[in-house]
Design a protein around this motif. Structure first.
Motif, mmCIF file in Angstrom:
data_model
loop_
_atom_site.group_PDB
_atom_site.id
_atom_site.type_symbol
_atom_site.label_atom_id
_atom_site.label_comp_id
_atom_site.label_asym_id
_atom_site.label_seq_id
_atom_site.Cartn_x
_atom_site.Cartn_y
_atom_site.Cartn_z
ATOM 1 N N LEU A 144 67.113 -48.329 71.687
ATOM 2 C CA LEU A 144 66.393 -47.137 72.121
ATOM 3 C C LEU A 144 66.575 -46.067 71.062
ATOM 4 C CD1 LEU A 144 67.253 -48.801 74.733
ATOM 5 C CD2 LEU A 144 67.031 -46.656 75.963
ATOM 6 N N ARG B 265 65.857 -42.278 70.589
ATOM 7 C CA ARG B 265 65.489 -40.919 70.973
ATOM 8 C C ARG B 265 66.695 -40.066 70.634
ATOM 9 N NH1 ARG B 265 60.742 -37.877 72.530
ATOM 10 N NH2 ARG B 265 61.649 -35.862 72.048
ATOM 11 N N VAL C 273 65.674 -39.754 79.066
ATOM 12 C CA VAL C 273 65.841 -41.166 78.729
ATOM 13 C C VAL C 273 66.796 -41.863 79.698
ATOM 14 C CG1 VAL C 273 66.645 -42.777 76.932
ATOM 15 C CG2 VAL C 273 65.292 -40.771 76.290
ATOM 16 N N LEU D 255 62.520 -49.497 71.171
ATOM 17 C CA LEU D 255 61.731 -48.519 71.908
ATOM 18 C C LEU D 255 61.778 -47.223 71.106
ATOM 19 C CD1 LEU D 255 62.919 -49.255 75.578
ATOM 20 C CD2 LEU D 255 61.278 -50.495 74.142
ATOM 21 N N MET E 101 60.893 -43.832 70.846
ATOM 22 C CA MET E 101 60.451 -42.812 71.791
ATOM 23 C C MET E 101 60.373 -41.420 71.194
ATOM 24 S SD MET E 101 62.512 -44.148 75.173
ATOM 25 C CE MET E 101 64.047 -44.467 74.293
ATOM 26 N N GLN E 102 60.320 -41.321 69.873
ATOM 27 C CA GLN E 102 60.243 -40.013 69.219
ATOM 28 C C GLN E 102 59.237 -40.106 68.080
ATOM 29 O OE1 GLN E 102 63.994 -38.266 69.079
ATOM 30 N NE2 GLN E 102 63.291 -36.317 68.305
ATOM 31 N N TYR F 244 54.397 -44.892 71.127
ATOM 32 C CA TYR F 244 53.438 -44.157 71.945
ATOM 33 C C TYR F 244 52.014 -44.640 71.699
ATOM 34 C CZ TYR F 244 56.906 -40.767 73.498
ATOM 35 O OH TYR F 244 57.993 -40.171 74.092
ATOM 36 N N ILE G 45 58.308 -41.335 79.009
ATOM 37 C CA ILE G 45 59.457 -42.079 78.474
ATOM 38 C C ILE G 45 59.743 -43.285 79.350
ATOM 39 C CG2 ILE G 45 61.964 -41.934 78.163
ATOM 40 C CD1 ILE G 45 61.518 -39.099 77.046
ATOM 41 N N PHE H 218 58.030 -46.733 78.724
ATOM 42 C CA PHE H 218 58.381 -47.609 77.605
ATOM 43 C C PHE H 218 58.877 -48.970 78.065
ATOM 44 C CE2 PHE H 218 57.719 -44.097 74.837
ATOM 45 C CZ PHE H 218 57.586 -44.640 73.560
#
Length: 356
Positions: free
Chosen positions: A16, A18, A28, A92, A94-95, A115, A144, A147
């Motif tokens: 992950l 982020r 998250v 993942l 996520m940013q 995304y 989030i 994901f």
């Protein structure tokens, strides 16, 4: 938890990514809980910022790798070195910031989930090979949470349970002792144009104190937060407890857990409060509370986002892209003291009875 009748095969390892900021990192945690509930044997590795790790770095069952963004390229190399020789079943990502996209390129993973195109920027598409479902109108936490959907899961429950050490609980209990209801005030956002005027915070704080509430001012040790706190204190007629710069993230979490209400603009502490079940009197004009306000309960927020859109962008909020920031000088002046006091009084009546 899978949408399909046949469950997806459990991945052996997930990464992950982020790293920041405090509020988004808080979002998250429910995803971590979802992944752990579905695949308890999967190894979860979370690349997180140095500050943010102080809040979530003791989540059980998660390996944390710190990314120190202050070290620039050297910080990236250190993160890559910590993962050398590793290959994950899925990343993942996520940013979408450029720095995070570059950081992700040094992480080896078979599946690289990012995304949808509408929410991509800064070369995000070059760092991923799969995308989450394209949706609009979502809260950041739900985005989030989505994901896990390419992996065959669905986030159907939202749970935080961020650990709070006993030391932090004892520290908060000593400073917020007594039976009076507690209003915490965290006046400073990381985005200065989201901040309210000091004298307006002071007016609401004086009102709460006159109603018998214990009022405490909280914030970090930065010069900007200290300056804001000093300006608020100078405008107060009834001196609140000033804890600015005296806590840690865990101590703040413990204080939030003891408080009845938090007064704040769109900020990390808003989401920390929500994570421990404390209600939030959020002040929104520069940002949309339905996208980035307190996830669980927005009843006590002042929402001037539509008014801001009409004034600064010339059209209602329903006609601007979801998630648009309206960070213009003076935008927070749209939030009046009387409106914040009205929400405080509404909570002090119906809200506290609901809590009981």
């Amino acid at each position: 938890m899978s949408d399909d009748s046949s469950p997806s095969p459990a991945p052996a390892s997930l990464c992950l990514l982020r790293t920041s900021a405090i509020g988004d990192v808080t979002h998250v945690v429910p995803l971590v809980r979802t992944l752990q509930a579905a695949w308890p044997q999967a190894r979860l590795t979370w690349i997180v910022g140095k500050l943010e790790r102080r809040l979530v770095g003791d989540l059980p069952g998660v390996e944390f790798v710190t990314f120190d963004k202050g070290r620039g390229l050297a910080g990236m190399r250190e993160t890559w070195a910590a993962l050398r020789g590793r290959r994950f079943d899925a990343l993942l990502q996520m940013q979408v910031a450029l720095r995070s996209n570059l950081l992700s390129l040094g992480i080896r993973a078979r599946r690289r989930i990012g995304y949808d195109r509408a929410r991509s920027k800064d070369l995000h598409g070059l760092a991923v090979n799969e995308r989450i479902p394209a949706r609009t109108g979502e809260h950041v936490l739900d985005a989030i949470g989505s994901f896990c959907e390419p992996l065959g899961l669905k986030q159907t429950q939202v749970r935080w349970d961020i650990p709070i050490p006993e030391e932090a609980r004892a520290w908060a209990a000593e400073r917020l002792a007594g039976d009076a209801p507690v209003l915490l005030v965290s006046p400073t956002s990381s985005h200065a144009l989201r901040n309210w005027r000091p004298e307006r915070y002071a007016a609401v704080m004086d009102h709460a104190a006159a109603r018998g509430w214990r009022v405490a001012l909280v914030g970090g040790p930065s010069p900007g937060e200290r300056a804001m706190a000093d300006a608020v204190l100078a405008a107060c007629r009834r001196a609140p407890l000033d804890l600015t710069g005296k806590d840690t993230l865990k101590r703040l979490l413990a204080m939030l857990a003891r408080a009845q209400l938090l007064l704040t603009p769109d900020s990390g502490p808003m989401h920390m409060a929500n994570a421990v079940g404390t209600k939030v009197l959020g002040l929104h004009a520069a940002s949309n509370p339905h996208r980035s306000g307190p996830y669980s309960d927005r009843r006590w927020c002042v929402d001037k986002y539509d008014a801001a859109s009409r004034k600064f962008l010339g059209r209602p909020a329903s006609e601007i892209p979801w998630g648009t920031k309206i960070e213009y000088p003076g935008v927070m002046d749209l939030v009046g003291v009387d409106e914040a006091i009205e929400r405080f009084e509404a909570f002090a009546g119906a809200g506290m009875r609901d809590e009981g």
